[in-house]
Design a protein around this motif. Structure first.
Motif, PDB file in Angstrom:
ATOM      1  N   UNK A 133      39.150  40.184  37.546  1.00  0.00           N
ATOM      2  CA  UNK A 133      39.011  39.184  38.614  1.00  0.00           C
ATOM      3  C   UNK A 133      37.701  39.345  39.368  1.00  0.00           C
ATOM      4  N   UNK A 134      37.068  40.503  39.265  1.00  0.00           N
ATOM      5  CA  UNK A 134      35.753  40.662  39.882  1.00  0.00           C
ATOM      6  C   UNK A 134      34.748  39.717  39.226  1.00  0.00           C
ATOM      7  N   UNK A 135      34.754  39.667  37.886  1.00  0.00           N
ATOM      8  CA  UNK A 135      33.841  38.748  37.208  1.00  0.00           C
ATOM      9  C   UNK A 135      34.259  37.306  37.462  1.00  0.00           C
ATOM     10  N   UNK A 139      32.014  33.945  39.474  1.00  0.00           N
ATOM     11  CA  UNK A 139      31.804  32.570  39.035  1.00  0.00           C
ATOM     12  C   UNK A 139      32.515  31.557  39.927  1.00  0.00           C
ATOM     13  N   UNK A 140      33.462  32.025  40.736  1.00  0.00           N
ATOM     14  CA  UNK A 140      34.282  31.094  41.528  1.00  0.00           C
ATOM     15  C   UNK A 140      34.383  31.547  42.986  1.00  0.00           C
ATOM     16  N   UNK A 141      33.287  32.028  43.527  1.00  0.00           N
ATOM     17  CA  UNK A 141      33.310  32.562  44.882  1.00  0.00           C
ATOM     18  C   UNK A 141      33.824  31.515  45.883  1.00  0.00           C
ATOM     19  N   UNK A 228      35.578  39.811  31.711  1.00  0.00           N
ATOM     20  CA  UNK A 228      35.465  40.974  32.574  1.00  0.00           C
ATOM     21  C   UNK A 228      36.372  42.105  32.132  1.00  0.00           C
ATOM     22  N   UNK A 229      37.607  41.779  31.749  1.00  0.00           N
ATOM     23  CA  UNK A 229      38.532  42.797  31.279  1.00  0.00           C
ATOM     24  C   UNK A 229      38.072  43.424  29.971  1.00  0.00           C
ATOM     25  N   UNK A 230      37.617  42.592  29.040  1.00  0.00           N
ATOM     26  CA  UNK A 230      37.176  43.108  27.738  1.00  0.00           C
ATOM     27  C   UNK A 230      35.993  44.053  27.902  1.00  0.00           C
ATOM     28  N   UNK A 231      35.007  43.657  28.695  1.00  0.00           N
ATOM     29  CA  UNK A 231      33.832  44.507  28.901  1.00  0.00           C
ATOM     30  C   UNK A 231      34.220  45.832  29.535  1.00  0.00           C
TER      31      UNK A 231
END
Length: 244
Positions: A133-135, A139-141, A228-231
């Motif tokens: 959710x950080x990534x 993108x959706x701040x 984000x999770x995959x990275x």
């Protein structure tokens, strides 16, 4: 099945393939993973069949992830910003959503949990959920977009598994994949199987983001969280893995 104890390396030579094909049960999941799946099912069943709609909406507001929580001018603040980057991963939008995540969790969570154990998996779960959710937030701040589901964690498990299930000296067998040597990041990026797997995975998510694949509406899929999770899982799995 052979008389090897649990955790013993697979037999060598030509017997490996026969053992993997013949002796592996169709369903042989780690107890910890079964417990996680049961927990997710119980939560969704309680929300679906027991909670009144108003209470379920309140639960979603307090435990789902919303990027708007981090823009203090857009939403009344509560302490939910502290726990929602983790608790959202235990909620799902539908049975189909839960079943889809559960399927991939079985496929990639089983070898990871066999390798690192339930305690490290609990930490991995929390941190991969946060990374996902950080990534997404980048993108959706400030957007009032509700994010629920274990998809980001499942993507993290995929990234982690890619570091060892494709090891050229090991096996992809469900029973023994967790015993493979963990590839370094450089080795993984030089491994054809890893590159093809990751390439197809990233391409699919980018196409979802572009609206080419609209599974229930591309706008309803937090594809950035998947990435984000995959990275996180791919790059940082070594911090959780003591086998190598």
């Amino acid at each position: 099945m052979t008389d090897q104890p649990d955790g013993a390396p697979p037999p060598q030579g030509n017997d490996v393939d026969n053992t993997a094909r013949v002796s592996e049960p169709a369903f042989n999941l780690p107890a910890g993973l079964v417990g996680i799946l049961a927990f997710l099912v119980v939560i969704h069943a309680a929300r679906t069949y027991l909670l009144p709609l108003t209470l379920d909406e309140e639960l979603i507001f307090n435990f789902a992830f919303l990027p708007a929580r981090y823009d203090h001018s857009l939403i009344d603040q509560s302490l939910a910003w502290l726990w929602s980057p983790i608790t959202y991963s235990f909620l799902h939008g539908s049975w189909e959503h839960l079943i889809f995540n559960g399927f991939w969790m079985v496929a990639f969570g089983a070898p990871v949990i066999r390798r690192i154990g339930i305690s490290r998996l609990a930490v991995f779960w929390c941190l991969s959920a946060i990374a996902a959710v950080a990534l997404h937030t980048a993108f959706h701040w400030g957007e009032m977009v509700v994010v629920v589901g274990a998809s980001g964690v499942v993507a993290g498990l995929m990234g982690a598994a890619a570091r060892f299930v494709f090891s050229p000296s090991g096996r992809i067998s469900r029973q023994f994949a967790h015993l493979n040597r963990r590839l370094t990041i450089g080795e993984a990026l030089s491994n054809r199987s890893v590159v093809v797997f990751a390439g197809i995975w990233f391409l699919t998510n980018f196409l979802i983001g572009l609206g080419v694949f609209a599974f229930g509406g591309a706008g309803g899929i937090a594809w950035e969280a998947h990435i984000g999770g995959f990275l996180f899982g791919f790059l940082l799995f070594g911090l959780f893995d003591t086998r190598n």
